[in-house]
Design a protein around this motif. Structure first.
Motif, PDB file in Angstrom:
ATOM      1  N   LYS A  12     -14.951  -3.146  -3.078  1.00  0.00           N
ATOM      2  CA  LYS A  12     -15.569  -2.036  -2.259  1.00  0.00           C
ATOM      3  C   LYS A  12     -17.043  -2.011  -2.188  1.00  0.00           C
ATOM      4  O   LYS A  12     -17.726  -2.021  -3.244  1.00  0.00           O
ATOM      5  CB  LYS A  12     -15.049  -0.888  -2.567  1.00  0.00           C
ATOM      6  N   PHE A  14     -20.279  -0.058   0.284  1.00  0.00           N
ATOM      7  CA  PHE A  14     -20.497   0.794   1.587  1.00  0.00           C
ATOM      8  C   PHE A  14     -21.754   0.222   2.363  1.00  0.00           C
ATOM      9  O   PHE A  14     -22.662  -0.004   1.730  1.00  0.00           O
ATOM     10  CB  PHE A  14     -20.877   2.170   1.098  1.00  0.00           C
ATOM     11  N   TYR A  58      -5.445   6.218  -2.671  1.00  0.00           N
ATOM     12  CA  TYR A  58      -4.857   7.201  -1.966  1.00  0.00           C
ATOM     13  C   TYR A  58      -5.035   6.766  -0.343  1.00  0.00           C
ATOM     14  O   TYR A  58      -4.454   7.382   0.666  1.00  0.00           O
ATOM     15  CB  TYR A  58      -5.660   8.516  -2.194  1.00  0.00           C
ATOM     16  N   GLY A  59      -6.023   5.965  -0.312  1.00  0.00           N
ATOM     17  CA  GLY A  59      -6.375   5.324   1.319  1.00  0.00           C
ATOM     18  C   GLY A  59      -7.344   6.446   1.908  1.00  0.00           C
ATOM     19  O   GLY A  59      -7.476   6.133   3.115  1.00  0.00           O
ATOM     20  N   ASN A  60      -8.172   7.386   1.275  1.00  0.00           N
ATOM     21  CA  ASN A  60      -9.236   7.826   1.937  1.00  0.00           C
ATOM     22  C   ASN A  60     -10.251   7.142   2.226  1.00  0.00           C
ATOM     23  O   ASN A  60     -11.145   7.200   3.207  1.00  0.00           O
ATOM     24  CB  ASN A  60      -9.840   8.843   1.032  1.00  0.00           C
ATOM     25  N   TYR A  61     -10.331   6.103   1.165  1.00  0.00           N
ATOM     26  CA  TYR A  61     -11.353   5.048   1.475  1.00  0.00           C
ATOM     27  C   TYR A  61     -10.877   3.779   1.593  1.00  0.00           C
ATOM     28  O   TYR A  61      -9.884   3.380   1.068  1.00  0.00           O
ATOM     29  CB  TYR A  61     -12.222   4.691   0.059  1.00  0.00           C
ATOM     30  N   ARG A  62     -11.417   2.869   2.487  1.00  0.00           N
ATOM     31  CA  ARG A  62     -10.865   1.362   2.877  1.00  0.00           C
ATOM     32  C   ARG A  62     -11.005   0.803   1.703  1.00  0.00           C
ATOM     33  O   ARG A  62     -12.096   0.801   1.022  1.00  0.00           O
ATOM     34  CB  ARG A  62     -11.365   1.037   4.139  1.00  0.00           C
ATOM     35  N   ASP A  64     -12.001  -2.980   0.946  1.00  0.00           N
ATOM     36  CA  ASP A  64     -12.373  -4.180   1.550  1.00  0.00           C
ATOM     37  C   ASP A  64     -11.890  -5.491   1.119  1.00  0.00           C
ATOM     38  O   ASP A  64     -11.518  -6.402   1.776  1.00  0.00           O
ATOM     39  CB  ASP A  64     -13.966  -4.234   1.484  1.00  0.00           C
TER      40      ASP A  64
END
Lengths: 234, 262
Positions: A12, A14, A58-62, A64
């Motif tokens: 991941k 950003f 949890y899927g709040n963050y993608r 990658d």
């Protein structure tokens, strides 16, 4: 014990477009699995990416790179590529999240906030509310507050309402995001017992716990997140 | 909020495009909406969200593209191939449309009860006593006191008018409701009450909703999924909290970072 959750090569970063497209690597090559009845604690200093890992599960963050595989009934779902509807279904039935901060909804009472996830799983309203009240009582939330919306509660009371909400339903996978931060000793002990009960029910848990005593009591394993540091892999 | 039980989408939108002369209103929008799902369309003024909403709700014919809707008999029908009578029936019974300005969605010179009862009469209810009883029940559900049933909405506050508009739309048990900035222009405390009411009604009735809003807090509270529009294009779409917590596109990052924290 069967594996409930498996992270395979997860990475991941950003990209901050408002800061000239700066790329902030968070983690890479994250690999671990969690079995039924086990509590795995993510260790490492703040900023190491513990929360990001939890939020990707949890899927709040993608996610990658890589796969996040969750056993849901007789299916295995990859969170990294799941459709929004699959993700919502997972959150209703399979993955729970206990966070420190309650996102209060105007005019909804504390007991309704707590009961909601259980009722969403098909429990009757009466039974859901009964379970909610007993959890609120265990977490020492005063009875006079149960019918009130938590927006005006103290920080600690809101946190305990949120813990009750996180623990009430039956999720085979439960994510714990510092559930004991700033709790007093008596309530910490309650949370430890709740975690033990979930373990006995076969729930697979991943937690972030800065409190050393709590960590020692509930962790089956500690995974050092610094070993997944994105720059270390480069 | 159980949105996953049904296997069949309620609405399928294929490449919907609308030009105003040479100018793009919205361009090449495609998505599916499932029963019980709340989809928020966000973006700044002029981004094309209202154009898209009007195309979807058959209030504005698209220049290109197709929109299919699952009728109550289960058949998918192309909305722009329905007869005028079929389309009107759909809008009066199976759909609702909540306008930002309640006066656009209400008849201001007839009573609150008649505003709600009118939609029932449109679907064939004729018994005065039953219509009044149902209207009274719906006023109660949107928290308007029974003794206001004979007053006309001109005497209502903005928040009450909006709640009345919602009752008028929901009384026929629609399956799909379009909302255009339903909380726009209301005081914050009035907004909170309306949002909570909407949230409960949508969950209790299992409604599918397409809501246009520029308020990301409204989108977070009400919607499962979000589409971000800019210059007529959908630039980012996905699970609401994922798009808001981990925005990917530069414009979405700007939107999210522009929210004032209180």
């Amino acid at each position: 014990m069967p594996v409930r959750l498996y992270l395979n090569n997860v990475g991941k970063s950003f990209t901050m477009h408002l800061q000239g497209g700066m790329v902030i690597p968070v983690v890479s090559n994250v690999e671990f699995s969690v079995a039924s009845g086990e509590c795995v604690v993510l260790g490492g200093p703040s900023g190491a990416g513990k929360s990001s890992i939890l939020k990707m599960i949890y899927g709040n963050y993608r996610c990658d790179e890589g796969q996040i595989l969750v056993t849901a009934g007789d299916e295995i779902i990859n969170v990294a590529t799941a459709e929004p509807r699959q993700m919502l279904s997972l959150r209703d039935r399979t993955i729970g999240y206990v966070s420190q901060f309650l996102r209060t909804i105007p005019r909804v009472s504390a007991e309704d906030v707590v009961a909601e996830p259980l009722i969403a799983q098909g429990t009757s309203e009466t039974e859901g509310l009964e379970t909610a009240r007993s959890l609120l009582a265990r977490l020492n939330v005063p009875e006079r507050l149960w019918k009130l919306p938590p927006a005006t509660f103290s920080g600690g009371e809101q946190q305990r309402v949120n813990i009750a909400r996180g623990f009430i339903a039956h999720y085979p996978v439960l994510l714990l995001d510092e559930p004991t931060a700033s709790l007093d000793a008596a309530n910490r002990a309650v949370v430890i017992r709740l975690v033990e009960e979930k373990k006995a029910q076969g729930v697979a848990m991943v937690g972030i716990l800065h409190d050393q005593d709590v960590r020692d009591e509930i962790a089956n394993r500690i995974i050092d997140v610094t070993s997944f540091a994105a720059d270390a892999a480069a | 909020m159980s949105v996953y039980q049904s296997e069949d989408p309620l609405l399928q939108v294929h490449n919907v495009t609308r030009y105003y002369g040479d100018r793009i209103g919205c361009s090449d929008v495609s998505f599916d909406l499932w029963p019980g799902e709340v989809l928020a369309i966000v973006g700044e003024s002029g981004s094309g969200k209202t154009t898209l909403l009007n195309c979807l709700s058959t209030r504005l014919a698209p220049t290109a593209g197709a929109i299919e809707y699952r009728m109550r008999d289960g058949a998918m029908r192309n909305l722009y191939q329905l007869s005028e009578a079929e389309r009107r029936l759909l809008m009066r019974t199976d759909w609702g449309f909540v306008h930002q300005n309640a006066a656009d969605g209400l008849r201001m010179n007839v009573s609150a009860g008649a505003n709600v009862g009118e939609r029932l009469m449109a679907v064939g209810d004729r018994h005065y006593g039953k219509i009044r009883e149902k209207a009274d029940d719906w006023l109660g559900r949107v928290e308007i006191a029974s003794d206001r049933i004979d007053d006309d909405p001109r005497s209502f506050s903005g928040g009450m008018r909006q709640r009345l508009q919602i009752a008028r739309n929901l009384v026929t048990h629609p399956r799909l409701v379009f909302m255009d900035e339903p909380t726009g222009g209301l005081d914050v405390s009035v907004q909170a009450r309306l949002l909570d009411l909407l949230r409960r009604l949508v969950a209790d009735l299992g409604l599918s909703v397409i809501i246009v809003t520029h308020d990301l807090a409204v989108a977070r509270l009400l919607s499962h999924r979000i589409m971000v529009m800019r210059h007529g294009n959908v630039i980012e779409a996905g699970l609401t909290d994922q798009v808001l917590d981990d925005p990917r596109e530069p414009y979405t990052q700007l939107l999210v970072s522009s929210i004032l924290q209180v």
